[in-house]
Design an enzyme around this catalytic site. Structure first.
Site, PDB file in Angstrom:
ATOM      1  CB  CYS A 109      -0.902   0.195   0.988  1.00  0.00           C
ATOM      2  SG  CYS A 109      -1.815  -1.650   1.274  1.00  0.00           S
ATOM      3  CE  LYS A 117     -28.207  18.847  16.640  1.00  0.00           C
ATOM      4  NZ  LYS A 117     -28.595  20.282  16.115  1.00  0.00           N
TER       5      LYS A 117
HETATM    6  P1  FAD Z   1      -0.251 -10.142  -1.346  1.00  0.00           P
HETATM    7  O1  FAD Z   1       0.152  -9.367  -0.390  1.00  0.00           O
HETATM    8  O2  FAD Z   1      -0.039  -9.766  -2.903  1.00  0.00           O
HETATM    9  O3  FAD Z   1       0.960 -11.484  -1.429  1.00  0.00           O
HETATM   10  C1  FAD Z   1       1.000 -12.385  -2.374  1.00  0.00           C
HETATM   11  C2  FAD Z   1       2.495 -13.033  -2.403  1.00  0.00           C
HETATM   12  O4  FAD Z   1       2.536 -14.325  -2.684  1.00  0.00           O
HETATM   13  C3  FAD Z   1       3.154 -12.224  -3.308  1.00  0.00           C
HETATM   14  O5  FAD Z   1       4.333 -11.631  -2.806  1.00  0.00           O
HETATM   15  C4  FAD Z   1       3.517 -13.235  -4.491  1.00  0.00           C
HETATM   16  O6  FAD Z   1       4.852 -13.058  -4.895  1.00  0.00           O
HETATM   17  C5  FAD Z   1       3.454 -14.763  -3.708  1.00  0.00           C
HETATM   18  N1  FAD Z   1       3.123 -15.803  -4.678  1.00  0.00           N
HETATM   19  C6  FAD Z   1       2.112 -16.220  -5.190  1.00  0.00           C
HETATM   20  N2  FAD Z   1       2.251 -17.308  -5.840  1.00  0.00           N
HETATM   21  C7  FAD Z   1       3.237 -17.881  -5.440  1.00  0.00           C
HETATM   22  C8  FAD Z   1       3.707 -19.209  -5.248  1.00  0.00           C
HETATM   23  N3  FAD Z   1       3.170 -19.838  -6.406  1.00  0.00           N
HETATM   24  N4  FAD Z   1       5.000 -19.409  -4.808  1.00  0.00           N
HETATM   25  C9  FAD Z   1       5.460 -18.491  -3.878  1.00  0.00           C
HETATM   26  N5  FAD Z   1       4.965 -17.358  -3.567  1.00  0.00           N
HETATM   27  C10 FAD Z   1       3.766 -16.895  -4.349  1.00  0.00           C
HETATM   28  N6  FAD Z   1      -4.912  -2.395   0.229  1.00  0.00           N
HETATM   29  C11 FAD Z   1      -5.768  -1.703   1.077  1.00  0.00           C
HETATM   30  O7  FAD Z   1      -6.315  -2.127   1.834  1.00  0.00           O
HETATM   31  N7  FAD Z   1      -5.293  -0.482   1.115  1.00  0.00           N
HETATM   32  C12 FAD Z   1      -4.456   0.250   0.271  1.00  0.00           C
HETATM   33  O8  FAD Z   1      -4.026   1.417   0.263  1.00  0.00           O
HETATM   34  C13 FAD Z   1      -3.898  -0.705  -0.618  1.00  0.00           C
HETATM   35  N8  FAD Z   1      -2.838  -0.108  -1.528  1.00  0.00           N
HETATM   36  C14 FAD Z   1      -2.321  -1.053  -2.554  1.00  0.00           C
HETATM   37  C15 FAD Z   1      -1.433  -0.279  -3.353  1.00  0.00           C
HETATM   38  C16 FAD Z   1      -0.793  -1.227  -4.246  1.00  0.00           C
HETATM   39  C17 FAD Z   1       0.223  -0.532  -5.274  1.00  0.00           C
HETATM   40  C18 FAD Z   1      -1.096  -2.595  -4.428  1.00  0.00           C
HETATM   41  C19 FAD Z   1      -0.437  -3.517  -5.329  1.00  0.00           C
HETATM   42  C20 FAD Z   1      -2.085  -3.030  -3.581  1.00  0.00           C
HETATM   43  C21 FAD Z   1      -2.755  -2.258  -2.612  1.00  0.00           C
HETATM   44  N9  FAD Z   1      -3.700  -2.956  -1.686  1.00  0.00           N
HETATM   45  C22 FAD Z   1      -4.240  -1.990  -0.807  1.00  0.00           C
HETATM   46  C23 FAD Z   1      -4.214  -4.251  -1.686  1.00  0.00           C
HETATM   47  C24 FAD Z   1      -3.199  -5.000  -0.751  1.00  0.00           C
HETATM   48  O9  FAD Z   1      -1.866  -4.843  -0.944  1.00  0.00           O
HETATM   49  C25 FAD Z   1      -3.906  -6.552  -1.061  1.00  0.00           C
HETATM   50  O10 FAD Z   1      -5.265  -6.640  -0.644  1.00  0.00           O
HETATM   51  C26 FAD Z   1      -3.031  -7.432   0.106  1.00  0.00           C
HETATM   52  O11 FAD Z   1      -1.644  -7.440  -0.173  1.00  0.00           O
HETATM   53  C27 FAD Z   1      -3.317  -8.865  -0.137  1.00  0.00           C
HETATM   54  O12 FAD Z   1      -2.686  -9.898   0.449  1.00  0.00           O
HETATM   55  P2  FAD Z   1      -2.295 -11.213  -0.152  1.00  0.00           P
HETATM   56  O13 FAD Z   1      -1.676 -11.753   1.078  1.00  0.00           O
HETATM   57  O14 FAD Z   1      -3.597 -11.941  -0.574  1.00  0.00           O
HETATM   58  O15 FAD Z   1      -1.587 -11.029  -1.230  1.00  0.00           O
END
Ligand code: FAD
Length: 570
Positions: A42, A437
């Protein structure tokens, strides 16, 4: 117990840390394809724009710090390429040398996240076209800016990431254009609430092309030619770089290969304990389908808060604690220079799409007491269920104090408050912080007046349809100076403060449609008129909302509101 976690950022890192806190003896291994774990996605746009100066500040944990504090084995540059649920093993490719190895598990947590959508546009693979998901993407964009000194940038897609990147590239000194396929920025907002954002982004010097799509990207010696279809025809825009931010899709090829049940969009389906269709495999974060907390329907709402919470819930269940995830309401907040935009729950378009019987109103209220310096108004839209009166959603656009009001409204929604319950909230007040308010209370009061029919509303999209044949009275109760500065065709001007003395000029036999700047003075006017036997209707959101919407439409080539086929308003 041996737990393997795929993905080491929001959901994965959260699951790992909670697991360790619950079970000191478990063997926990995180596999992360990238070079970094637990980084602040983020914060990435703000590093590009220079607001966050130090790249290390983006790293919340390192493999070493995770090992030291949590005794977790973190394997970065390790890509999980296969899951064999029968033998309960995964195959991992070590990206540093390409070798592969197998690791067994008792429990497996998937948190692979979502990847940026790259539509099949000719030229999309140019190295002047960027997407933003992780730290390497960020470094690529930042290095390009520092080494190639681009002067102009096009952002394709005006969602949260697109708008944040527009601000940050502008701050980095570039001339920025945002191209958005829909009729408004930030899909969580309704079209009408986005109008303030459109005016402000234009004042900030960012060009905006709504109802427009990129058709082709052609690389030149210097920069790009970007062919765009717009409402008024095709045009070509030159730019030195393009950021593609048209949304994300679940990164679930691995899960699908393992026959874990996913929906048609590729989101993994879990139960409320984060369990997938395959025993001992859990999934969390952007990769999964969630229940929309308001509608109960399945949804894709990729946000950091839900991912973190789901990671914790998966860990709880792995350790025998029956915690449950009970839906995502999509609370989100966004900074655009000095503006703050917040949303929670569903917007009017979704309410309509879901077939809900809803009502809505708009409030324009000060961030704190008007007599204390620096107060700024915020524009609020609330939507509630007509029958149960439950608050369904809220949107706020303003400059100061938006986030705290939005958090109160998000909390109210989570506890299934009625819109009228907002009147009872006792919120902190001193002049620098709020009003006796609060704007949240005001939203409740206005809605209460609507529900009890103390005020009848009409909306910006009704204005053009009002008859101009004398069968109704159209009344603008702003001051003479405000009226002369611009007004809606067909409305006569009687300022509210002289209204009582001029009632003889208004026929009692016809309905009176009243507006002022924001809806407050016209409400008072309506009470005066109703008290004198008139049938009165108040323009919710007032002239300022109407005029801003008109401005948005004109900038998109639509000169009359009545010519606008607005989905959310019919
Ligand atoms: P991620 O945090 O994306 O992590 C997934 C990880 O899994 C990645 O690093 C990837 O490399 C790894 N991976 C995938 N497949 C494999 C594999 N087969 N083997 C090994 N590793 C693997 N959300 C908010 O609520 N507020 C915000 O302000 C906000 N700003 C954002 C700004 C940006 C630029 C971005 C890109 C996203 C933003 N988000 C925000 C969204 C938030 O970052 C995501 O919702 C959150 O990170 C999701 O978490 P996650 O664990 O599902 O996935």
């Amino acid at each position: 117990m041996k737990v393997l976690i795929i993905g080491g950022v929001a959901g994965g890192a959260s699951a790992a840390a909670r697991l360790r806190r619950l079970d000191e003896k478990a063997e926990i291994i995180i596999f992360e394809r990238g070079e970094y774990i637990s980084y602040a996605n983020c914060g990435l746009p703000y590093f590009i724009g220079g607001e966050i100066k130090n790249q290390a500040a983006l790293l919340l944990q390192t493999p070493q710090s995770f090992k030291a504090r949590f005794n977790i084995d973190v394997r970065v540059k390790n890509d999980v390429v296969e899951i064999d649920s029968k033998s309960k093993t995964i195959t991992v490719r070590d990206l540093s040398d390409g070798s592969e190895y197998i690791e067994s598990y008792d429990k497996l947590v998937l948190s692979p996240g979502a990847e940026p959508v790259k539509p099949p546009i000719p030229g999309i693979n140019s190295d002047k076209v960027f997407t933003l998901r992780n730290i390497p993407d960020t470094i690529k964009i930042k290095s390009y800016i520092e080494n190639s000194h681009p002067k102009t940038a096009v952002i394709t897609g005006g969602g949260y990431i697109g708008v944040e990147m527009a601000e940050n590239l502008k701050k980095a000194g570039l001339d920025v254009t945002v191209i958005e396929l829909a009729d408004h920025l930030i899909g969580a907002l309704d079209f009408d609430m986005a109008a303030d954002v459109h005016s402000y982004i234009a004042e900030s010097g960012i060009k905006l092309l709504l109802n427009s799509g990129v058709k082709e990207i052609t690389e030149k010696d210097e920069g790009l030619d970007i062919a765009v279809s717009t409402a008024s025809g095709d045009k070509t825009i030159g730019a030195d770089m393009l950021i593609m931010s048209v949304g994300v899709r679940p990164d679930t090829a691995l899960a699908k290969k393992a026959k874990i049940t996913a929906n048609a969009h590729g989101s993994i389906i879990t139960d409320s304990h984060m369990k997938t269709s395959i025993p001992d495999i859990y999934a969390v974060g952007d990769a999964i389908e969630v229940n929309n907390f308001i509608t109960g329907k399945s949804a894709f709402i990729p946000l950091a808060g839900p991912a973190n919470k789901q990671g914790r819930i998966a860990a709880d269940n792995i350790c025998g604690i029956e915690s449950e995830y009970n839906g995502t309401q999509g609370s989100s907040v966004l900074k655009l220079f000095d503006m703050t935009i917040g949303t929670t729950g569903i917007n009017e378009s979704s309410a309509k799409n879901s077939g809900l019987a809803y009502d809505k109103t708009y409030i324009y209220s000060g961030s704190h007491a008007g007599y204390y310096p620096g107060a700024k108004n915020m524009s609020i839209k609330v939507i509630w269920d007509k029958d149960s009166k439950k608050l369904l959603g809220a949107q706020i656009v303003g400059f100061d104090g938006v986030d705290k009001r939005m958090d109160v409204l998000a909390t109210a929604i989570r506890f299934e408050a009625k819109i009228t319950d907002l009147t009872t909230l006792e919120l902190c007040y001193a002049p620098p912080f709020g009003s006796a308010k609060d704007p949240v209370n005001m939203a409740g009061y206005v809605a209460e007046n609507v529900i009890s029919r103390k005020v009848k509303q009409f909306f910006w999209h009704d204005v053009a349809k009002l008859p101009r044949d004398g069968s109704v009275t159209l009344l603008d109760v702003r001051t003479v100076a405000e009226f002369e500065n611009g007004h809606i065709g067909g409305f006569i001007n009687i300022p509210v403060d002289v209204l009582r003395s001029k009632l003889d000029q208004i026929s009692k036999d016809k309905p009176v449609f009243v507006h002022c700047h924001s809806g407050l003075r016209s409400y008072i006017a309506c009470r005066i008129l109703s008290g004198n036997g008139y049938d009165c209707y108040n323009l919710a959101g007032g002239w300022r909302l109407y005029a801003n919407i008109e401005k948005t439409l004109k900038s998109s080539g639509i000169n009359k509101i009545e010519d606008y086929p607005c989905y959310s308003c019919r």
